[in-house]
Design a protein around this motif. Structure first.
Motif, PDB file in Angstrom:
ATOM      1  N   GLU A 120       0.818  -1.226   0.000  1.00  0.00           N
ATOM      2  CA  GLU A 120       0.000   0.000   0.000  1.00  0.00           C
ATOM      3  C   GLU A 120       0.846   1.267   0.000  1.00  0.00           C
ATOM      4  OE1 GLU A 120      -3.280   0.863  -0.220  1.00  0.00           O
ATOM      5  OE2 GLU A 120      -3.656  -1.230  -0.726  1.00  0.00           O
ATOM      6  N   GLU A 121       1.937   1.263   0.778  1.00  0.00           N
ATOM      7  CA  GLU A 121       2.770   2.469   0.853  1.00  0.00           C
ATOM      8  C   GLU A 121       3.424   2.776  -0.494  1.00  0.00           C
ATOM      9  OE1 GLU A 121       5.157  -1.081   1.798  1.00  0.00           O
ATOM     10  OE2 GLU A 121       3.327  -0.338   2.697  1.00  0.00           O
ATOM     11  N   VAL A 122       3.736   1.747  -1.264  1.00  0.00           N
ATOM     12  CA  VAL A 122       4.325   1.966  -2.589  1.00  0.00           C
ATOM     13  C   VAL A 122       3.248   2.481  -3.541  1.00  0.00           C
ATOM     14  CG1 VAL A 122       5.569   0.910  -4.511  1.00  0.00           C
ATOM     15  CG2 VAL A 122       6.059   0.182  -2.179  1.00  0.00           C
ATOM     16  N   ILE A 123       2.062   1.904  -3.459  1.00  0.00           N
ATOM     17  CA  ILE A 123       0.947   2.388  -4.287  1.00  0.00           C
ATOM     18  C   ILE A 123       0.696   3.862  -4.006  1.00  0.00           C
ATOM     19  CG2 ILE A 123      -1.545   2.217  -4.702  1.00  0.00           C
ATOM     20  CD1 ILE A 123      -1.291  -0.807  -4.098  1.00  0.00           C
ATOM     21  N   ASP A 124       0.652   4.227  -2.727  1.00  0.00           N
ATOM     22  CA  ASP A 124       0.419   5.624  -2.340  1.00  0.00           C
ATOM     23  C   ASP A 124       1.532   6.542  -2.847  1.00  0.00           C
ATOM     24  OD1 ASP A 124      -1.914   4.853  -1.077  1.00  0.00           O
ATOM     25  OD2 ASP A 124      -0.999   4.777   0.924  1.00  0.00           O
ATOM     26  N   ALA A 125       2.768   6.058  -2.811  1.00  0.00           N
ATOM     27  CA  ALA A 125       3.899   6.880  -3.251  1.00  0.00           C
ATOM     28  C   ALA A 125       3.805   7.202  -4.742  1.00  0.00           C
ATOM     29  CB  ALA A 125       5.211   6.163  -2.950  1.00  0.00           C
ATOM     30  N   ILE A 138       6.056  -0.524 -12.106  1.00  0.00           N
ATOM     31  CA  ILE A 138       4.805  -0.861 -12.790  1.00  0.00           C
ATOM     32  C   ILE A 138       3.675   0.069 -12.346  1.00  0.00           C
ATOM     33  CG2 ILE A 138       4.103  -2.651 -11.139  1.00  0.00           C
ATOM     34  CD1 ILE A 138       3.639  -2.764 -14.962  1.00  0.00           C
ATOM     35  N   PHE A 139       3.706   0.522 -11.098  1.00  0.00           N
ATOM     36  CA  PHE A 139       2.667   1.435 -10.614  1.00  0.00           C
ATOM     37  C   PHE A 139       2.760   2.794 -11.308  1.00  0.00           C
ATOM     38  CE2 PHE A 139       2.547  -0.886  -6.264  1.00  0.00           C
ATOM     39  CZ  PHE A 139       1.774  -1.885  -6.825  1.00  0.00           C
ATOM     40  N   SER A 140       3.953   3.206 -11.669  1.00  0.00           N
ATOM     41  CA  SER A 140       4.121   4.465 -12.388  1.00  0.00           C
ATOM     42  C   SER A 140       3.513   4.369 -13.782  1.00  0.00           C
ATOM     43  CB  SER A 140       5.609   4.804 -12.482  1.00  0.00           C
ATOM     44  OG  SER A 140       5.793   6.038 -13.099  1.00  0.00           O
ATOM     45  N   VAL A 141       3.722   3.243 -14.447  1.00  0.00           N
ATOM     46  CA  VAL A 141       3.144   3.023 -15.778  1.00  0.00           C
ATOM     47  C   VAL A 141       1.618   2.971 -15.674  1.00  0.00           C
ATOM     48  CG1 VAL A 141       2.996   1.411 -17.716  1.00  0.00           C
ATOM     49  CG2 VAL A 141       5.197   1.852 -16.620  1.00  0.00           C
ATOM     50  N   ALA A 142       1.103   2.281 -14.653  1.00  0.00           N
ATOM     51  CA  ALA A 142      -0.346   2.189 -14.458  1.00  0.00           C
ATOM     52  C   ALA A 142      -0.944   3.566 -14.181  1.00  0.00           C
ATOM     53  CB  ALA A 142      -0.658   1.230 -13.316  1.00  0.00           C
ATOM     54  N   GLU A 143      -0.291   4.356 -13.363  1.00  0.00           N
ATOM     55  CA  GLU A 143      -0.765   5.709 -13.049  1.00  0.00           C
ATOM     56  C   GLU A 143      -0.820   6.566 -14.308  1.00  0.00           C
ATOM     57  OE1 GLU A 143      -2.248   8.851 -10.860  1.00  0.00           O
ATOM     58  OE2 GLU A 143      -1.946   6.797 -10.162  1.00  0.00           O
ATOM     59  N   GLU A 144       0.217   6.478 -15.121  1.00  0.00           N
ATOM     60  CA  GLU A 144       0.257   7.246 -16.372  1.00  0.00           C
ATOM     61  C   GLU A 144      -0.857   6.800 -17.318  1.00  0.00           C
ATOM     62  OE1 GLU A 144       1.677  10.174 -18.953  1.00  0.00           O
ATOM     63  OE2 GLU A 144       2.206   9.801 -16.861  1.00  0.00           O
ATOM     64  N   ALA A 145      -1.081   5.492 -17.426  1.00  0.00           N
ATOM     65  CA  ALA A 145      -2.140   4.971 -18.296  1.00  0.00           C
ATOM     66  C   ALA A 145      -3.510   5.433 -17.814  1.00  0.00           C
ATOM     67  CB  ALA A 145      -2.087   3.447 -18.332  1.00  0.00           C
ATOM     68  N   TYR A 146      -3.726   5.381 -16.505  1.00  0.00           N
ATOM     69  CA  TYR A 146      -5.012   5.816 -15.945  1.00  0.00           C
ATOM     70  C   TYR A 146      -5.245   7.297 -16.225  1.00  0.00           C
ATOM     71  CZ  TYR A 146      -8.677   6.915 -12.618  1.00  0.00           C
ATOM     72  OH  TYR A 146      -9.834   7.359 -12.045  1.00  0.00           O
ATOM     73  N   ARG A 147      -4.209   8.123 -15.993  1.00  0.00           N
ATOM     74  CA  ARG A 147      -4.353   9.560 -16.236  1.00  0.00           C
ATOM     75  C   ARG A 147      -4.633   9.853 -17.704  1.00  0.00           C
ATOM     76  NH1 ARG A 147       0.415  12.726 -14.474  1.00  0.00           N
ATOM     77  NH2 ARG A 147       1.107  10.789 -13.610  1.00  0.00           N
TER      78      ARG A 147
END
Length: 176
Positions: A120-125, A138-147
Motif C-alpha cells: 500500500e505504501e508503494v501504491i500511495d507513493a 509498474i505502478f508508475s506506468v499504471a498511473e500514467e495509463a489511468y491519467r
C-alpha cells in the motif's frame, strides 16, 4: 557505427567474451583507419590485441561512468547490446531495482523472489505522480495509463468491453 574519432586512447569499449558475454576494456592507443588490431586493457588488467578487419569491426563504445545505472536506457550515449545488459545488471545487482525504462517502455527483470515493492505504501507513493518524477515501477506506468484514459474522456469498462464517458464510470463506481 560510432565515428572513428571516438576511438582514442583511454576510450572505453566492450569486447565479446565467451564466459561473460561482454567485458569492458580501455583503448591503450588511438585507432587509425587501416590498422588491423586494437591494443586494449581488459577490466581484469590483462592486455589483449583485438582484431579489426574494417571500421565496422570496431568494438562498441562504452558509456561515460556518470550514466552507469541510468533509470532510462534512452539516456545512454551509446545504446547497444552490451550497454543495455550492463546497465540492467548494475540496476539489478547494485541498486536492487528490477525496473528500468526504455523510453515509455518498462523493462523488468524477474528476480525469482518475492519483493516488498508492491504494498500500500508503494501504491500511495506512486499515486498521482508523473512517470518522470519517480523511479521506474509498474505502478508508475499504471498511473500514467489511468491519467491518459481519464484525460481522453473515455474509459474501458469490463462490461462487454464497452467504452463509456468517464462521468458514467465514476457514477457506477460511486454506486458500488
Amino acid at each position: 557505427m560510432a565515428t572513428l574519432e571516438l576511438y582514442r586512447k583511454g576510450a572505453s569499449v566492450w569486447v565479446p567474451d565467451p564466459d561473460e558475454v561482454w567485458v569492458s576494456a580501455q583503448l591503450l592507443q588511438d585507432y587509425k583507419p587501416g590498422e588491423k588490431q586494437l591494443l586494449l586493457q581488459l577490466s581484469n588488467g590483462n592486455e589483449v590485441h583485438f582484431p579489426v578487419g574494417s571500421p565496422s569491426d570496431l568494438p562498441p563504445l562504452g558509456n561515460p561512468d556518470i550514466l552507469e545505472g541510468e533509470n532510462d536506457l534512452t539516456a545512454l550515449s551509446f545504446l547497444h547490446e552490451p550497454a543495455v545488459l550492463h546497465n540492467l545488471q548494475v540496476r539489478f545487482l547494485d541498486y536492487n531495482n528490477i525496473y528500468t525504462y526504455c523510453g515509455i517502455v518498462l523493462v523488468a527483470i524477474n528476480p525469482y523472489d518475492q519483493l516488498p515493492i508492491y504494498g500500500e505504501e508503494v501504491i500511495d507513493a506512486y499515486s498521482g505522480q508523473d512517470m518522470t518524477d519517480m523511479e521506474p515501477h509498474i505502478f508508475s506506468v499504471a498511473e500514467e495509463a489511468y491519467r491518459t484514459m481519464t484525460r481522453s474522456g473515455l474509459f474501458c469498462t469490463w462490461e462487454m468491453w464497452t467504452f463509456k464517458p468517464v462521468e458514467e464510470v465514476q457514477t457506477e463506481v460511486l454506486l458500488m
